[in-house]
Scaffold this active site. Structure first.
Site, PDB file in Angstrom:
ATOM      1  N   THR A   8       8.614  -5.217   2.674  1.00 29.38           N
ATOM      2  CA  THR A   8       8.299  -6.258   3.663  1.00 29.38           C
ATOM      3  C   THR A   8       8.201  -5.659   5.054  1.00 29.38           C
ATOM      4  O   THR A   8       8.816  -6.130   6.008  1.00 29.38           O
ATOM      5  CB  THR A   8       9.329  -7.404   3.620  1.00 29.38           C
ATOM      6  N   VAL A  11       2.665  -4.946   6.407  1.00 32.03           N
ATOM      7  CA  VAL A  11       1.707  -5.520   5.453  1.00 32.03           C
ATOM      8  C   VAL A  11       2.365  -6.596   4.582  1.00 32.03           C
ATOM      9  O   VAL A  11       1.832  -7.704   4.431  1.00 32.03           O
ATOM     10  CB  VAL A  11       1.085  -4.406   4.576  1.00 32.03           C
ATOM     11  N   GLY A  12       3.541  -6.287   4.051  1.00 31.94           N
ATOM     12  CA  GLY A  12       4.218  -7.256   3.189  1.00 31.94           C
ATOM     13  C   GLY A  12       4.538  -8.544   3.931  1.00 31.94           C
ATOM     14  O   GLY A  12       4.343  -9.651   3.405  1.00 31.94           O
ATOM     15  N   TYR A  62      15.979  -7.824  -6.609  1.00 30.20           N
ATOM     16  CA  TYR A  62      14.927  -7.924  -7.623  1.00 30.20           C
ATOM     17  C   TYR A  62      15.143  -9.111  -8.572  1.00 30.20           C
ATOM     18  O   TYR A  62      14.179  -9.712  -9.029  1.00 30.20           O
ATOM     19  CB  TYR A  62      14.823  -6.614  -8.414  1.00 30.20           C
ATOM     20  N   THR A  98      10.717   3.573  -9.000  1.00 28.51           N
ATOM     21  CA  THR A  98      11.826   2.608  -9.069  1.00 28.51           C
ATOM     22  C   THR A  98      11.338   1.168  -8.886  1.00 28.51           C
ATOM     23  O   THR A  98      11.758   0.266  -9.613  1.00 28.51           O
ATOM     24  CB  THR A  98      12.898   2.889  -7.990  1.00 28.51           C
ATOM     25  N   ASP A 120      -5.851   3.063  -3.964  1.00 27.24           N
ATOM     26  CA  ASP A 120      -6.437   3.303  -5.291  1.00 27.24           C
ATOM     27  C   ASP A 120      -5.503   4.153  -6.151  1.00 27.24           C
ATOM     28  O   ASP A 120      -5.283   3.856  -7.322  1.00 27.24           O
ATOM     29  CB  ASP A 120      -7.805   3.984  -5.137  1.00 27.24           C
ATOM     30  N   ASP A 145     -12.682  -4.024   3.522  1.00 28.59           N
ATOM     31  CA  ASP A 145     -13.886  -3.298   3.957  1.00 28.59           C
ATOM     32  C   ASP A 145     -15.126  -4.161   3.682  1.00 28.59           C
ATOM     33  O   ASP A 145     -16.048  -4.235   4.495  1.00 28.59           O
ATOM     34  CB  ASP A 145     -14.000  -1.966   3.203  1.00 28.59           C
ATOM     35  N   ALA A 147     -15.154  -7.428   3.538  1.00 31.48           N
ATOM     36  CA  ALA A 147     -15.150  -8.529   4.516  1.00 31.48           C
ATOM     37  C   ALA A 147     -15.705  -8.061   5.863  1.00 31.48           C
ATOM     38  O   ALA A 147     -16.468  -8.768   6.523  1.00 31.48           O
ATOM     39  CB  ALA A 147     -13.739  -9.073   4.686  1.00 31.48           C
ATOM     40  N   ARG A 148     -15.322  -6.835   6.262  1.00 32.51           N
ATOM     41  CA  ARG A 148     -15.833  -6.295   7.536  1.00 32.51           C
ATOM     42  C   ARG A 148     -17.339  -6.086   7.458  1.00 32.51           C
ATOM     43  O   ARG A 148     -18.072  -6.406   8.389  1.00 32.51           O
ATOM     44  CB  ARG A 148     -15.147  -4.959   7.835  1.00 32.51           C
ATOM     45  N   HIS A 172     -10.901   2.939  -1.047  1.00 35.89           N
ATOM     46  CA  HIS A 172     -10.535   2.307   0.222  1.00 35.89           C
ATOM     47  C   HIS A 172     -10.147   3.471   1.134  1.00 35.89           C
ATOM     48  O   HIS A 172      -8.999   3.878   1.205  1.00 35.89           O
ATOM     49  CB  HIS A 172      -9.361   1.346   0.024  1.00 35.89           C
TER      50      HIS A 172
HETATM   51  P1  ADP Z   1       3.086  -0.975   6.212  1.00 35.16           P
HETATM   52  O1  ADP Z   1       2.521  -0.918   7.591  1.00 35.16           O
HETATM   53  O2  ADP Z   1       2.217  -0.327   5.168  1.00 35.16           O
HETATM   54  O3  ADP Z   1       3.551  -2.328   5.809  1.00 35.16           O
HETATM   55  P2  ADP Z   1       5.860  -0.286   6.687  1.00 35.16           P
HETATM   56  O4  ADP Z   1       6.489   1.050   6.879  1.00 35.16           O
HETATM   57  O5  ADP Z   1       5.879  -1.270   7.804  1.00 35.16           O
HETATM   58  O6  ADP Z   1       4.362   0.006   6.223  1.00 35.16           O
HETATM   59  O7  ADP Z   1       6.509  -0.999   5.406  1.00 35.16           O
HETATM   60  C1  ADP Z   1       6.888  -0.356   4.253  1.00 35.16           C
HETATM   61  C2  ADP Z   1       8.145  -1.044   3.753  1.00 35.16           C
HETATM   62  O8  ADP Z   1       8.468  -0.519   2.452  1.00 35.16           O
HETATM   63  C3  ADP Z   1       9.369  -0.827   4.636  1.00 35.16           C
HETATM   64  O9  ADP Z   1       9.896  -2.064   5.042  1.00 35.16           O
HETATM   65  C4  ADP Z   1      10.347  -0.061   3.727  1.00 35.16           C
HETATM   66  O10 ADP Z   1      11.703  -0.420   3.944  1.00 35.16           O
HETATM   67  C5  ADP Z   1       9.875  -0.507   2.349  1.00 35.16           C
HETATM   68  N1  ADP Z   1      10.310   0.395   1.289  1.00 35.16           N
HETATM   69  C6  ADP Z   1      10.271   1.751   1.258  1.00 35.16           C
HETATM   70  N2  ADP Z   1      10.795   2.216   0.101  1.00 35.16           N
HETATM   71  C7  ADP Z   1      11.157   1.126  -0.633  1.00 35.16           C
HETATM   72  C8  ADP Z   1      11.748   0.932  -1.916  1.00 35.16           C
HETATM   73  N3  ADP Z   1      12.075   1.971  -2.695  1.00 35.16           N
HETATM   74  N4  ADP Z   1      11.984  -0.325  -2.317  1.00 35.16           N
HETATM   75  C9  ADP Z   1      11.665  -1.386  -1.553  1.00 35.16           C
HETATM   76  N5  ADP Z   1      11.106  -1.268  -0.330  1.00 35.16           N
HETATM   77  C10 ADP Z   1      10.864  -0.038   0.124  1.00 35.16           C
END
Ligand code: ADP
Length: 310
Positions: A8, A11-12, A62, A98, A120, A145, A147-148, A172
């Protein structure tokens, strides 16, 4: 439908926000290694819901993903200074090992929607680790891409991008292929339509649209570090199509048995997306140059996947 989001970051969380605004899911559950971050985003986004939809926004571990219909994977690690692309891939493969195992433990019937980059390769890695059939592991691919590309064509031709049928195929990334030869407004080829409305698609126009489509992400990253709203909305759109069994066509990534002579490679072509994930793929007519470019993009991706240590 419950939707999980693992990872999160920017992007998330943008995907969660877009899902909530569109009211696409009954519940969105945010999971991150950094649980304080997941909680903070969940609270912030939940506070937007009274103005938007009845979607419930939660966070947790989870186990809270149980019965999710779709799980978006946006987890990943950032590139370290001087780190090669292959090393970064190795670390992200470790994250996916994991993350995917945990998702499969809790909700083995979910469709996986991968957004982590390089998308990809990460889609193909998620496919390997999950053991799911390819049609249930979807990467956001070139949805943005495309959409752009459509919006730039629409602006030039003064037509709604929604009435333009044109796709970006392949990776991509830098080797992506803008499929100009099949691009249409309604059923009219864009070159013909351009003549009809006195907005010809000259070599210059084509080069400009090509470059702006390809380089949009660089411009955004230069200005604010990363891109997220566009992809967040794209992910919500895909989830909407799954939920409604819409069978809408999107250019998304998936492991494809055979593309221009390359076997088992994840890349984007237009695909029909519905309740079961990808229902079918469309192989557009391409000219010789586009086919060559797609072949190169597919070979490059296959090579990167093989170089990733799983
Ligand atoms: P983006 O801009 O691609 O969203 P970020 O670095 O902001 O990249 O987000 C990546 C997220 O993935 C971070 O919040 C990080 O804590 C999370 N993350 C990294 N490793 C794991 C993992 N093993 N399990 C769950 N979340 C993870």
């Amino acid at each position: 439908m419950k939707v999980g989001i693992v990872g999160t970051g920017m992007v998330g969380s943008a995907a969660a926000y877009a899902l909530g605004l569109r009211g696409v899911a009954s519940e969105v559950v945010l999971v991150d290694l950094d649980s304080a971050l997941a909680e903070a985003h969940a609270l912030d986004i939940a506070h937007a819901m009274p103005f938007a939809s009845g979607t419930s926004i939660a966070h947790g571990d989870y186990d809270r993903l149980q019965d999710a219909g779709v799980v978006i994977i946006a987890a990943g690690v950032a590139q370290r200074p001087g780190e090669t692309r292959t090393d970064l891939l190795g670390r992200n493969a470790g994250v996916f090992r994991t993350v995917v195992a945990e998702i499969m433990r809790v909700c083995p019937n979910a469709i996986l929607l991968v957004a982590s980059n390089p998308v990809d390769i990460m889609t193909q890695i998620a496919w390997v680790y999950s053991g799911l059939p390819a049609h249930r592991v979807i990467g956001s691919g070139t949805i943005l891409d495309t959409a752009r590309f459509r919006s730039l064509l629409g602006a030039h031709l003064r037509v709604s991008p929604r009435s333009i049928h044109a796709y970006v195929l392949g990776e991509h990334g830098d080797s992506q292929v803008l499929a100009w030869s099949g691009a249409r407004v309604g059923t009219v080829p864009i070159a013909l339509f351009g003549e009809q409305v006195s907005a010809p698609i000259t070599e210059e126009v084509r080069a400009k649209i090509d470059s702006e489509t390809r380089n949009a992400a660089y411009t955004i990253i230069k200005g604010k570090g990363s891109t997220y709203y566009g992809i967040g909305a794209g992910l919500a759109r895909i989830v909407g199509a799954i939920r409604q069994d819409e069978r809408a066509v999107f250019s998304v990534s998936s492991v494809t048995a055979f593309v221009e002579g390359v076997r088992d490679v994840a890349l984007s072509v237009p695909r029909v997306v519905g309740r079961q994930g990808i229902a079918t793929e469309l192989l557009p007519e391409l000219d010789a140059q586009e086919r060559r470019a797609l072949q190169q993009s597919a070979s490059l991706l296959r090579g990167l996947f093989e170089a990733a240590t799983l």
